[in-house]
Scaffold this active site. Sequence first.
Site, PDB file in Angstrom:
ATOM      1  N   LYS A  23       0.833  -1.214   0.000  1.00 51.28           N
ATOM      2  CA  LYS A  23       0.000   0.000   0.000  1.00 51.28           C
ATOM      3  C   LYS A  23       0.864   1.259   0.000  1.00 51.28           C
ATOM      4  O   LYS A  23       0.661   2.174  -0.779  1.00 51.28           O
ATOM      5  CB  LYS A  23      -0.896  -0.027   1.238  1.00 51.28           C
ATOM      6  CG  LYS A  23      -1.531   1.318   1.560  1.00 51.28           C
ATOM      7  CD  LYS A  23      -2.327   1.256   2.857  1.00 51.28           C
ATOM      8  CE  LYS A  23      -2.996   2.588   3.154  1.00 51.28           C
ATOM      9  NZ  LYS A  23      -2.209   3.469   3.995  1.00 51.28           N
ATOM     10  N   ASN A  24       1.841   1.318   0.914  1.00 55.97           N
ATOM     11  CA  ASN A  24       2.600   2.569   1.058  1.00 55.97           C
ATOM     12  C   ASN A  24       3.511   2.832  -0.138  1.00 55.97           C
ATOM     13  O   ASN A  24       3.829   3.975  -0.429  1.00 55.97           O
ATOM     14  CB  ASN A  24       3.395   2.563   2.366  1.00 55.97           C
ATOM     15  CG  ASN A  24       2.468   2.664   3.580  1.00 55.97           C
ATOM     16  OD1 ASN A  24       1.276   2.959   3.435  1.00 55.97           O
ATOM     17  ND2 ASN A  24       2.988   2.403   4.758  1.00 55.97           N
ATOM     18  N   ARG A  98      -5.292  10.875   2.326  1.00 60.72           N
ATOM     19  CA  ARG A  98      -3.983  11.317   2.761  1.00 60.72           C
ATOM     20  C   ARG A  98      -2.936  11.199   1.651  1.00 60.72           C
ATOM     21  O   ARG A  98      -2.040  12.015   1.517  1.00 60.72           O
ATOM     22  CB  ARG A  98      -3.534  10.503   3.965  1.00 60.72           C
ATOM     23  CG  ARG A  98      -2.204  10.946   4.508  1.00 60.72           C
ATOM     24  CD  ARG A  98      -1.915  10.330   5.851  1.00 60.72           C
ATOM     25  NE  ARG A  98      -2.874  10.757   6.839  1.00 60.72           N
ATOM     26  CZ  ARG A  98      -2.855  11.931   7.440  1.00 60.72           C
ATOM     27  NH1 ARG A  98      -1.969  12.815   7.099  1.00 60.72           N
ATOM     28  NH2 ARG A  98      -3.730  12.223   8.343  1.00 60.72           N
ATOM     29  N   ASP A 122      -5.884   8.699   8.474  1.00 56.53           N
ATOM     30  CA  ASP A 122      -5.974   7.982   9.741  1.00 56.53           C
ATOM     31  C   ASP A 122      -6.027   8.873  10.967  1.00 56.53           C
ATOM     32  O   ASP A 122      -5.392   9.911  11.007  1.00 56.53           O
ATOM     33  CB  ASP A 122      -4.715   7.106   9.891  1.00 56.53           C
ATOM     34  CG  ASP A 122      -5.042   5.657   9.716  1.00 56.53           C
ATOM     35  OD1 ASP A 122      -6.243   5.329   9.726  1.00 56.53           O
ATOM     36  OD2 ASP A 122      -4.113   4.855   9.580  1.00 56.53           O
ATOM     37  N   ASP A 320       4.124   0.474  11.883  1.00 53.05           N
ATOM     38  CA  ASP A 320       2.875  -0.157  11.446  1.00 53.05           C
ATOM     39  C   ASP A 320       2.709  -1.579  11.964  1.00 53.05           C
ATOM     40  O   ASP A 320       1.605  -2.113  11.933  1.00 53.05           O
ATOM     41  CB  ASP A 320       2.793  -0.182   9.909  1.00 53.05           C
ATOM     42  CG  ASP A 320       2.443   1.190   9.344  1.00 53.05           C
ATOM     43  OD1 ASP A 320       2.061   2.073  10.133  1.00 53.05           O
ATOM     44  OD2 ASP A 320       2.551   1.384   8.129  1.00 53.05           O
ATOM     45  N   MET A 342       6.314   6.915  17.472  1.00 55.79           N
ATOM     46  CA  MET A 342       5.971   7.811  16.386  1.00 55.79           C
ATOM     47  C   MET A 342       4.599   8.471  16.515  1.00 55.79           C
ATOM     48  O   MET A 342       4.433   9.633  16.228  1.00 55.79           O
ATOM     49  CB  MET A 342       6.035   7.031  15.082  1.00 55.79           C
ATOM     50  CG  MET A 342       6.534   7.842  13.935  1.00 55.79           C
ATOM     51  SD  MET A 342       7.076   6.676  12.693  1.00 55.79           S
ATOM     52  CE  MET A 342       7.833   7.750  11.547  1.00 55.79           C
TER      53      MET A 342
END
Length: 435
Positions: A23-24, A98, A122, A320, A342
């Site tokens: 995804k990223n 985003r 998110d 994540d 984070m």
Amino acid sequence: MKNAFEIIGGKKLKGEIIPQGAKNESLQILSAVLLTEEKVTISNIPDIVDVNKLIELLGDMGVTVERLNDDTYTFEAKNIDQNFFQSDAFKAKGGGLRGSIMIVGPLLARFGKAAIPKPGGDKIGRRRLDTHFLGFEKLGARFNYDTTEEFYNVDASNLQGTYILLDEASVTGTANIVMAAVLAKGTTTIYNAACEPYLQQLCKMLNRMGAKISGIGSNLLTIEGVERLGGTEHRMLPDMIEIGSFIGLAAMTGSEITIKDVQYKELGVIPDVFKRLGIKMELRGDDIFIPEQDHYEIDTFIDGSILTVADAPWPGFTPDLLSIVLVVATQAKGSVLIHQKMFESRLFFVDKLLDMGANIILCDPHRATVIGLDKRIQLRGISMTSPDIRAGVSLLIAALSAKGKSTIYNIEQIERGYQHIDKRLIALGADIKRI
């Protein structure tokens, strides 16, 4: 609530599962098609909401999008409609996604201007975009923020290469600045650059398109600006977050699972962190095989002190996967301190795990100590709501290992990041119903 999963837990799963495309990585790679008017073919694209929204947004801008099969598309950004960026449609669509921030770098580079609505996404605490903007400003871009419309207009008619020291090693920030710099005049040096595999993938793709980027894989990137870029083909890496999630799932449910085609050398420390939780796995070709295990025991540090798992910029452990590690630790033997540096509200989902019978002390918004139950007490099924993508999958894994029925609401959050997750788990023998 549009959709929920009803899960009957406590079943052993078995079989093979193929991780989706990352995804990223997708959000960066798809934005990069705007850098050229030639055709770009991209494969292993995950079929998930956030990615599909970005593909739709590209189409709205005037990119010719063609779907060749389930996971492969071609993109041709020949005629971009500049007026679209001032439209209400763009404000609405761009604001809800985003990933839309990622189109700014390529647009600045190629057209000398861009517009951005304030992005959404998110709810995991503040996600600053300063790194992106400061980088663009150093390259010579000028920002005008319209406070009533919450909208940025950016002028970058004269981007010049320069030295940039990033205030944080932001992956999206680095990617965005790299995309702006590839067509700027002169040489750009980015220090404290993120060096995630996804960013390496982007840089390699840009080089195939004709960019001149060196230092790939390190935190010091040098980019010599070029006049123009051409088309290319690119294949996404498998999603490392999914791979970590499936390793955790296998351990929690005591299942024998093979995760296919994982690109092991791109996983960094991820397999090692799960091994420290006591999870056995073996590499077979490029597949990870996880045997059925009734117990797994958390390692301690060499001096016997409690293991700490903390997130850090790559090649450190990705934030994540911390929620997954936390859930998996609840059924391990031993204790572990989870330190989420984070984001300040990523650990708040532990209240759901406490309701399920887990033994967790939430020390503060960033730290939780998990005292493993060693599978002596099975978690129990409850009704719960998923707060964000990663917590959602962690709760799904908890539910699959729990006794009795669980219901997870707000699963749109899960589906923003995981494609057809219910169907793929049902194929392994999971009892999941969509209600």
